[in-house]
Design a protein around this motif. Structure first.
Motif, mmCIF file in Angstrom:
data_model
loop_
_atom_site.group_PDB
_atom_site.id
_atom_site.type_symbol
_atom_site.label_atom_id
_atom_site.label_comp_id
_atom_site.label_asym_id
_atom_site.label_seq_id
_atom_site.Cartn_x
_atom_site.Cartn_y
_atom_site.Cartn_z
ATOM 1 N N MET A 1 0.860 -1.164 0.000
ATOM 2 C CA MET A 1 0.000 0.000 0.000
ATOM 3 C C MET A 1 0.903 1.222 0.000
ATOM 4 O O MET A 1 1.787 1.351 0.800
ATOM 5 N N ARG A 2 0.700 2.077 -0.895
ATOM 6 C CA ARG A 2 1.443 3.317 -0.989
ATOM 7 C C ARG A 2 0.403 4.429 -1.010
ATOM 8 O O ARG A 2 -0.434 4.476 -1.903
ATOM 9 N N GLY A 3 0.437 5.269 -0.016
ATOM 10 C CA GLY A 3 -0.521 6.351 0.049
ATOM 11 C C GLY A 3 -1.955 5.875 0.222
ATOM 12 O O GLY A 3 -2.875 6.507 -0.248
ATOM 13 N N GLY A 4 -2.164 4.703 0.854
ATOM 14 C CA GLY A 4 -3.503 4.251 1.173
ATOM 15 C C GLY A 4 -4.150 3.368 0.125
ATOM 16 O O GLY A 4 -5.318 3.050 0.234
ATOM 17 N N THR A 5 -3.417 2.976 -0.931
ATOM 18 C CA THR A 5 -4.015 2.126 -1.942
ATOM 19 C C THR A 5 -3.198 0.858 -2.126
ATOM 20 O O THR A 5 -2.003 0.833 -1.883
ATOM 21 N N LEU A 6 -3.883 -0.187 -2.599
ATOM 22 C CA LEU A 6 -3.191 -1.418 -2.935
ATOM 23 C C LEU A 6 -2.396 -1.182 -4.207
ATOM 24 O O LEU A 6 -2.797 -0.407 -5.067
ATOM 25 N N GLU A 7 -1.269 -1.879 -4.332
ATOM 26 C CA GLU A 7 -0.469 -1.752 -5.536
ATOM 27 C C GLU A 7 -0.275 -3.100 -6.171
ATOM 28 O O GLU A 7 -0.201 -4.116 -5.498
ATOM 29 N N ARG A 8 -0.153 -3.076 -7.478
ATOM 30 C CA ARG A 8 0.107 -4.288 -8.242
ATOM 31 C C ARG A 8 1.601 -4.349 -8.514
ATOM 32 O O ARG A 8 2.204 -3.386 -8.971
ATOM 33 N N ASN A 9 2.205 -5.501 -8.232
ATOM 34 C CA ASN A 9 3.622 -5.718 -8.495
ATOM 35 C C ASN A 9 3.840 -5.690 -10.000
ATOM 36 O O ASN A 9 3.192 -6.421 -10.740
ATOM 37 N N ALA A 10 4.783 -4.857 -10.453
ATOM 38 C CA ALA A 10 5.058 -4.729 -11.876
ATOM 39 C C ALA A 10 5.670 -6.000 -12.460
ATOM 40 O O ALA A 10 5.533 -6.269 -13.647
ATOM 41 N N SER A 11 6.331 -6.800 -11.662
ATOM 42 C CA SER A 11 7.001 -7.998 -12.173
ATOM 43 C C SER A 11 6.042 -9.152 -12.440
ATOM 44 O O SER A 11 6.113 -9.804 -13.473
ATOM 45 N N PRO A 23 9.090 -4.141 7.424
ATOM 46 C CA PRO A 23 8.743 -3.769 6.051
ATOM 47 C C PRO A 23 8.969 -4.929 5.077
ATOM 48 O O PRO A 23 9.875 -5.729 5.254
ATOM 49 N N ARG A 24 8.138 -5.011 4.065
ATOM 50 C CA ARG A 24 8.273 -6.048 3.033
ATOM 51 C C ARG A 24 9.101 -5.465 1.891
ATOM 52 O O ARG A 24 8.738 -4.453 1.317
ATOM 53 N N PHE A 25 10.207 -6.121 1.572
ATOM 54 C CA PHE A 25 11.087 -5.645 0.510
ATOM 55 C C PHE A 25 10.891 -6.408 -0.793
ATOM 56 O O PHE A 25 11.167 -5.889 -1.859
ATOM 57 N N PHE A 26 10.451 -7.656 -0.687
ATOM 58 C CA PHE A 26 10.341 -8.512 -1.862
ATOM 59 C C PHE A 26 8.913 -9.007 -2.031
ATOM 60 O O PHE A 26 8.211 -9.255 -1.052
ATOM 61 N N CYS A 27 8.496 -9.172 -3.279
ATOM 62 C CA CYS A 27 7.192 -9.742 -3.573
ATOM 63 C C CYS A 27 7.171 -11.184 -3.083
ATOM 64 O O CYS A 27 8.090 -11.949 -3.382
ATOM 65 N N GLN A 34 10.756 -4.670 -4.300
ATOM 66 C CA GLN A 34 9.694 -3.674 -4.392
ATOM 67 C C GLN A 34 10.257 -2.279 -4.113
ATOM 68 O O GLN A 34 11.291 -2.134 -3.472
ATOM 69 N N PRO A 35 9.558 -1.234 -4.572
ATOM 70 C CA PRO A 35 10.048 0.128 -4.312
ATOM 71 C C PRO A 35 9.950 0.467 -2.826
ATOM 72 O O PRO A 35 9.113 -0.082 -2.106
ATOM 73 N N PRO A 36 10.816 1.381 -2.373
ATOM 74 C CA PRO A 36 10.722 1.820 -0.973
ATOM 75 C C PRO A 36 9.403 2.535 -0.714
ATOM 76 O O PRO A 36 8.811 3.126 -1.612
ATOM 77 N N VAL A 37 8.953 2.458 0.509
ATOM 78 C CA VAL A 37 7.744 3.151 0.932
ATOM 79 C C VAL A 37 8.051 4.647 1.018
ATOM 80 O O VAL A 37 9.067 5.033 1.604
ATOM 81 N N PRO A 38 7.220 5.494 0.422
ATOM 82 C CA PRO A 38 7.450 6.930 0.558
ATOM 83 C C PRO A 38 7.423 7.335 2.042
ATOM 84 O O PRO A 38 6.606 6.836 2.807
ATOM 85 N N ARG A 39 8.323 8.191 2.407
ATOM 86 C CA ARG A 39 8.416 8.691 3.791
ATOM 87 C C ARG A 39 8.473 7.544 4.797
ATOM 88 O O ARG A 39 7.727 7.513 5.777
ATOM 89 N N SER A 86 17.003 -1.013 -5.366
ATOM 90 C CA SER A 86 18.081 -1.427 -4.481
ATOM 91 C C SER A 86 18.908 -0.224 -4.031
ATOM 92 O O SER A 86 19.249 -0.096 -2.850
ATOM 93 N N LYS A 87 19.222 0.649 -4.957
ATOM 94 C CA LYS A 87 19.981 1.862 -4.615
ATOM 95 C C LYS A 87 19.193 2.712 -3.625
ATOM 96 O O LYS A 87 19.752 3.249 -2.662
ATOM 97 N N GLN A 88 17.891 2.830 -3.864
ATOM 98 C CA GLN A 88 17.051 3.636 -2.974
ATOM 99 C C GLN A 88 16.965 3.015 -1.583
ATOM 100 O O GLN A 88 17.088 3.718 -0.571
ATOM 101 N N HIS A 89 16.758 1.694 -1.531
ATOM 102 C CA HIS A 89 16.685 1.007 -0.236
ATOM 103 C C HIS A 89 18.004 1.121 0.519
ATOM 104 O O HIS A 89 18.024 1.374 1.725
ATOM 105 N N SER A 90 19.103 0.905 -0.180
ATOM 106 C CA SER A 90 20.420 0.957 0.447
ATOM 107 C C SER A 90 20.705 2.359 0.997
ATOM 108 O O SER A 90 21.201 2.515 2.115
ATOM 109 N N SER A 91 20.366 3.361 0.214
ATOM 110 C CA SER A 91 20.549 4.743 0.649
ATOM 111 C C SER A 91 19.693 5.045 1.879
ATOM 112 O O SER A 91 20.149 5.700 2.829
#
Length: 137
Positions: A1-11, A23-27, A34-39, A86-91
């Motif tokens: 859920m990002r911003g209150g909505t369900l998301e579909r995995n692009a893969s 936090p869940r990092f992998f599908c 998966q992308p990092p959670v905003p904020r 991965s770069k975003q999560h690592s950062s």
């Protein structure tokens, strides 16, 4: 859920429900990163309670674990989107590690999480003991 909505995995197309602790990092279906959670909550990211008194050993252990799982070196053969995630999560893990181990940064972050905004011109080099007293009250 990002911003209150369900998301579909692009893969794989799996609809991902909100992640609980930790936090869940992998599908769970295709294991795509998966992308990092905003904020993202940096305390939650490193598996600790929101507190000025942090468990340094736990933070160090969780940080090493995250970097073993999410470091960009391990994603060089994955799709570009996962490399970027991965770069975003690592950062984000690096930011959380530095912030939560620094008493001043940790205290300022706690204030921010609790809706306290510092006035412009506030001394960022304030006495950590003074900051600790403010947070306790």
């Amino acid at each position: 859920m990002r911003g209150g909505t369900l998301e579909r995995n692009a893969s794989c197309g799996l609809v991902l429900a909100p992640a609980l602790q930790p936090p869940r990092f992998f599908c769970p279906s295709c294991r795509a990163l998966q992308p990092p959670v905003p904020r993202a909550d940096l305390f939650r990211l490193l598996g600790c309670e929101r507190s000025f008194q942090v468990d340094v050993g736990l933070i160090q252990q969780r940080f090493r674990s995250l970097q073993r799982a999410l470091h960009p070196d391990f994603f060089s053969q994955r799709p570009q989107a996962e490399q970027n995630f991965s770069k975003q999560h690592s950062s984000l893990a690096n930011k959380a590690y530095r912030m939560l181990l620094s008493p001043l940064s940790c205290g300022l972050y706690l204030l921010e999480l609790n809706g306290v905004e510092l006035e412009k011109g506030t001394d960022p080099e304030a006495d950590p003991e003074f900051l600790s007293e403010i947070i306790k009250h």
